[in-house]
Structures are given as structure tokens and as C-alpha cells.
Scaffold this active site. Structure first.
Site, PDB file in Angstrom:
ATOM      1  N   ASP A 179       0.867  -1.172   0.000  1.00 26.91           N
ATOM      2  CA  ASP A 179       0.000   0.000   0.000  1.00 26.91           C
ATOM      3  C   ASP A 179       0.904   1.222   0.000  1.00 26.91           C
ATOM      4  O   ASP A 179       1.928   1.241   0.683  1.00 26.91           O
ATOM      5  CB  ASP A 179      -0.890  -0.020   1.246  1.00 26.91           C
ATOM      6  CG  ASP A 179      -1.735   1.231   1.358  1.00 26.91           C
ATOM      7  OD1 ASP A 179      -2.438   1.563   0.386  1.00 26.91           O
ATOM      8  OD2 ASP A 179      -1.679   1.882   2.410  1.00 26.91           O
ATOM      9  N   LEU A 180       0.540   2.250  -0.745  1.00 25.85           N
ATOM     10  CA  LEU A 180       1.387   3.435  -0.803  1.00 25.85           C
ATOM     11  C   LEU A 180       1.067   4.417   0.316  1.00 25.85           C
ATOM     12  O   LEU A 180       1.835   4.597   1.246  1.00 25.85           O
ATOM     13  CB  LEU A 180       1.255   4.131  -2.167  1.00 25.85           C
ATOM     14  CG  LEU A 180       1.706   3.334  -3.401  1.00 25.85           C
ATOM     15  CD1 LEU A 180       1.599   4.200  -4.647  1.00 25.85           C
ATOM     16  CD2 LEU A 180       3.106   2.811  -3.228  1.00 25.85           C
ATOM     17  N   ASP A 181      -0.069   5.075   0.227  1.00 23.15           N
ATOM     18  CA  ASP A 181      -0.403   6.155   1.155  1.00 23.15           C
ATOM     19  C   ASP A 181      -0.679   5.644   2.555  1.00 23.15           C
ATOM     20  O   ASP A 181      -1.476   4.740   2.755  1.00 23.15           O
ATOM     21  CB  ASP A 181      -1.610   6.939   0.631  1.00 23.15           C
ATOM     22  CG  ASP A 181      -1.280   7.662  -0.662  1.00 23.15           C
ATOM     23  OD1 ASP A 181      -0.390   8.517  -0.630  1.00 23.15           O
ATOM     24  OD2 ASP A 181      -1.905   7.351  -1.695  1.00 23.15           O
ATOM     25  N   THR A 196      -2.859   0.793  -4.705  1.00 20.09           N
ATOM     26  CA  THR A 196      -3.192   2.141  -4.280  1.00 20.09           C
ATOM     27  C   THR A 196      -4.525   2.596  -4.844  1.00 20.09           C
ATOM     28  O   THR A 196      -4.958   2.116  -5.892  1.00 20.09           O
ATOM     29  CB  THR A 196      -2.077   3.135  -4.678  1.00 20.09           C
ATOM     30  OG1 THR A 196      -2.408   4.438  -4.196  1.00 20.09           O
ATOM     31  CG2 THR A 196      -1.875   3.188  -6.183  1.00 20.09           C
TER      32      THR A 196
END
Length: 132
Positions: free
Chosen positions: A18-20, A52
Site C-alpha cells: 500500500d502506498l499512502d 493504491t
């Protein structure tokens, strides 16, 4: 992350990232340590899948900096992108009736209401074998 081989009996075959709020710092950047770790994992054959809610246009600079190979699940899973080939693998758009129902369910717009959308065209990708 320093010595993944010691902490796991077998290295994973796939890591979904997961990015954010997870991979990125609070400033929206990737730390040097995280980048080194991901590159080392990738070099060991671990497949990395970026996941994402971001559309391609805002995820691309991050993914490019990470030098990820393989695929990314973008736009909350509506777009599967092949990073190595720079191409859409699959596209799962909302049906028009579902999108319109969601807009109606949101009610009357207020000053803080934001509706947004993206399309394959705005992702600058050419679909290959995508379902539309």
C-alpha cells in the site's frame, strides 16, 4: 528489513504494498531505507505489487522512483498496470448505472463535495486485452 532471510524461514514470493499511509512517509515520500529494502527484495526474486487508490498519473512518479517491476493495482483496483511494459493489463470500470446511483446517493452537492473520476485515456495508457 535488514536481513529478511533471518526473520523468515522462507522469503515471501509476493508482497502487496500500500502506498499512502503505509509505504510513503507522512511527507508523501519514500525513505531511502525503504527504497533500498524493496530493491533488495526485488533482486532476490520477490515480486512486489503496488496497490493504491491513486490513479496512474499520481502513482507513476512514486512507482518510477521505486524502480518496481511487475504490476500495480491502481485506482482502487479498477486498473491493473504492467510497469515493465508501461501498459494496462486489465480495466474494471464502474458500470454507468452504478456510478449514477452513487452520485444520486451522495445527495445535494455542498461546498465540500468533490466528485472525481479518471479514465484509461487520462492514464495515458493503451489497453491490451482490457475489458471495457
Amino acid at each position: 528489513s535488514q536481513d529478511l532471510g533471518r526473520t523468515l524461514s522462507q522469503p515471501p514470493q509476493l508482497l502487496a504494498l500500500d502506498l499512502d499511509g503505509t509505504l510513503l512517509t507522512s511527507a508523501g515520500a519514500v525513505s531511502a531505507r525503504t527504497r533500498r529494502t524493496l530493491l533488495a527484495l526485488q533482486a532476490r526474486g520477490v515480486r512486489l505489487l503496488a496497490c493504491t487508490g491513486r490513479p496512474y498519473r499520481t502513482a507513476a512518479p512514486i512507482l518510477s522512483h521505486l524502480e518496481l517491476r511487475g504490476h500495480a493495482a491502481l485506482s482502487n483496483g479498477a486498473l491493473l498496470y504492467d510497469l515493465a511494459c508501461d501498459a494496462v493489463v486489465a480495466h474494471f470500470p464502474l458500470e454507468k448505472a452504478v456510478a449514477l446511483a452513487a452520485i444520486r446517493a451522495a445527495g445535494s452537492p455542498s461546498p465540500t463535495t468533490t466528485l472525481a473520476g479518471s479514465s484509461k485515456a487520462s492514464s495515458r495508457a493503451s489497453p491490451r486485452g482490457s475489458a471495457t
